[in-house]
Design a protein around this motif. Structure first.
Motif, PDB file in Angstrom:
ATOM      1  N   LYS A  32       3.290  -3.153 -14.454  1.00  0.00           N
ATOM      2  CA  LYS A  32       2.242  -3.545 -15.409  1.00  0.00           C
ATOM      3  C   LYS A  32       1.198  -4.474 -14.764  1.00  0.00           C
ATOM      4  CE  LYS A  32       5.269  -3.036 -19.456  1.00  0.00           C
ATOM      5  NZ  LYS A  32       5.993  -1.959 -18.902  1.00  0.00           N
ATOM      6  N   LEU A  33       0.779  -4.098 -13.552  1.00  0.00           N
ATOM      7  CA  LEU A  33      -0.257  -4.871 -12.870  1.00  0.00           C
ATOM      8  C   LEU A  33      -1.616  -4.555 -13.498  1.00  0.00           C
ATOM      9  CD1 LEU A  33       0.741  -4.531  -9.110  1.00  0.00           C
ATOM     10  CD2 LEU A  33       1.402  -6.286 -10.755  1.00  0.00           C
ATOM     11  N   LYS A  34      -2.499  -5.517 -13.477  1.00  0.00           N
ATOM     12  CA  LYS A  34      -3.836  -5.331 -14.027  1.00  0.00           C
ATOM     13  C   LYS A  34      -4.636  -4.378 -13.146  1.00  0.00           C
ATOM     14  CE  LYS A  34      -3.981  -9.795 -16.311  1.00  0.00           C
ATOM     15  NZ  LYS A  34      -4.620 -11.099 -16.391  1.00  0.00           N
ATOM     16  N   ASP A  35      -5.619  -3.711 -13.766  1.00  0.00           N
ATOM     17  CA  ASP A  35      -6.442  -2.745 -13.047  1.00  0.00           C
ATOM     18  C   ASP A  35      -7.216  -3.360 -11.887  1.00  0.00           C
ATOM     19  OD1 ASP A  35      -5.587  -0.664 -14.635  1.00  0.00           O
ATOM     20  OD2 ASP A  35      -7.308  -0.758 -15.989  1.00  0.00           O
ATOM     21  N   ASN A  36      -7.529  -4.655 -11.981  1.00  0.00           N
ATOM     22  CA  ASN A  36      -8.330  -5.268 -10.926  1.00  0.00           C
ATOM     23  C   ASN A  36      -7.471  -5.817  -9.775  1.00  0.00           C
ATOM     24  OD1 ASN A  36      -7.248  -7.543 -12.174  1.00  0.00           O
ATOM     25  ND2 ASN A  36      -9.158  -8.700 -12.112  1.00  0.00           N
ATOM     26  N   THR A  37      -6.253  -5.320  -9.646  1.00  0.00           N
ATOM     27  CA  THR A  37      -5.372  -5.691  -8.544  1.00  0.00           C
ATOM     28  C   THR A  37      -5.768  -4.881  -7.307  1.00  0.00           C
ATOM     29  OG1 THR A  37      -3.594  -6.129 -10.116  1.00  0.00           O
ATOM     30  CG2 THR A  37      -2.957  -5.819  -7.810  1.00  0.00           C
ATOM     31  N   GLU A  38      -5.759  -5.539  -6.146  1.00  0.00           N
ATOM     32  CA  GLU A  38      -6.159  -4.882  -4.900  1.00  0.00           C
ATOM     33  C   GLU A  38      -5.111  -5.082  -3.816  1.00  0.00           C
ATOM     34  OE1 GLU A  38      -9.851  -6.726  -3.821  1.00  0.00           O
ATOM     35  OE2 GLU A  38     -10.960  -5.754  -5.447  1.00  0.00           O
ATOM     36  N   MET A  39      -5.022  -4.092  -2.910  1.00  0.00           N
ATOM     37  CA  MET A  39      -4.140  -4.200  -1.752  1.00  0.00           C
ATOM     38  C   MET A  39      -4.544  -3.148  -0.727  1.00  0.00           C
ATOM     39  SD  MET A  39      -0.589  -2.341  -2.939  1.00  0.00           S
ATOM     40  CE  MET A  39      -0.050  -2.130  -1.274  1.00  0.00           C
ATOM     41  N   SER A  40      -3.956  -3.260   0.469  1.00  0.00           N
ATOM     42  CA  SER A  40      -4.215  -2.246   1.488  1.00  0.00           C
ATOM     43  C   SER A  40      -2.917  -1.830   2.158  1.00  0.00           C
ATOM     44  CB  SER A  40      -5.198  -2.764   2.540  1.00  0.00           C
ATOM     45  OG  SER A  40      -4.565  -3.677   3.406  1.00  0.00           O
ATOM     46  N   VAL A  41      -2.944  -0.600   2.697  1.00  0.00           N
ATOM     47  CA  VAL A  41      -1.847  -0.058   3.501  1.00  0.00           C
ATOM     48  C   VAL A  41      -2.473   0.447   4.796  1.00  0.00           C
ATOM     49  CG1 VAL A  41      -0.047   1.703   3.686  1.00  0.00           C
ATOM     50  CG2 VAL A  41      -0.531   0.650   1.459  1.00  0.00           C
ATOM     51  N   THR A  42      -1.912   0.028   5.919  1.00  0.00           N
ATOM     52  CA  THR A  42      -2.376   0.501   7.219  1.00  0.00           C
ATOM     53  C   THR A  42      -1.221   1.216   7.904  1.00  0.00           C
ATOM     54  OG1 THR A  42      -3.907  -1.370   7.382  1.00  0.00           O
ATOM     55  CG2 THR A  42      -3.444  -0.155   9.409  1.00  0.00           C
ATOM     56  N   LEU A  43      -1.478   2.436   8.335  1.00  0.00           N
ATOM     57  CA  LEU A  43      -0.475   3.271   8.995  1.00  0.00           C
ATOM     58  C   LEU A  43      -0.690   3.159  10.498  1.00  0.00           C
ATOM     59  CD1 LEU A  43      -0.967   6.253   6.552  1.00  0.00           C
ATOM     60  CD2 LEU A  43       0.737   4.434   6.407  1.00  0.00           C
TER      61      LEU A  43
END
Length: 158
Positions: A32-43
């Protein structure tokens, strides 16, 4: 959730990028995280994750996934809670996944590359959200949640 995925290996298929996007979006909804949550994934490859592991964790070995949570408290720093700053997005942090280790572990554990990639993405995501497995109680909670998300997504261990 705003999610940026970077493939530094140049070897990850669009389908696998979409798997990461969709499983992490589902996990964000699950928590139930808010829509304005941000993150990144680097492969990355094993050499890159080994260097990250050496530089930030003093461990000179390749690992499968490393998470850097923005909201983790660091000694001698004031606690930071961006969620309280109205109007600003909540930045969770960054996840690094070794694609080589993902392939190796999928083979070693006898399941698909997709299952291992989903597992590592969710595992790193939960770390960004404050879950850990340092004590038996914490491990039970984190791994239980991880298994629920993977099962709901259709990537349970066979």
């Amino acid at each position: 959730m705003e999610l940026d995925i970077y493939d530094e290996t140049g070897e990850v298929s669009p389908e696998h990028i979409r798997l990461i996007e969709s499983i992490l979006q589902m996990a964000a909804d699950y928590l139930k995280l808010k829509d304005n949550t941000e993150m990144s994934v680097t492969l990355v490859d094993n050499d890159t994750i080994r260097e990250i592991n050496r530089q930030y964790r003093d461990k000179d070995s390749a690992t499968d996934v490393i998470s850097f949570a923005i909201e983790d408290e660091v000694e001698d720093e004031l606690p930071l809670n961006l969620e309280e700053m109205e109007g600003l997005p909540r930045e969770l942090g960054d996840i690094f996944i070794s694609i080589e280790r993902t392939q190796e572990q999928a083979r070693d554990y006898g399941h698909s590359f997709e299952r291992e990639l989903g597992f590592l993405a969710v595992h790193g995501f939960l770390h960004l959200n404050g879950y850990d497995h340092m004590t038996p109680e914490d491990e039970k909670e984190m791994f239980g949640l991880q298994n629920e998300i993977l099962k709901e997504y259709g990537l349970e261990r066979r």
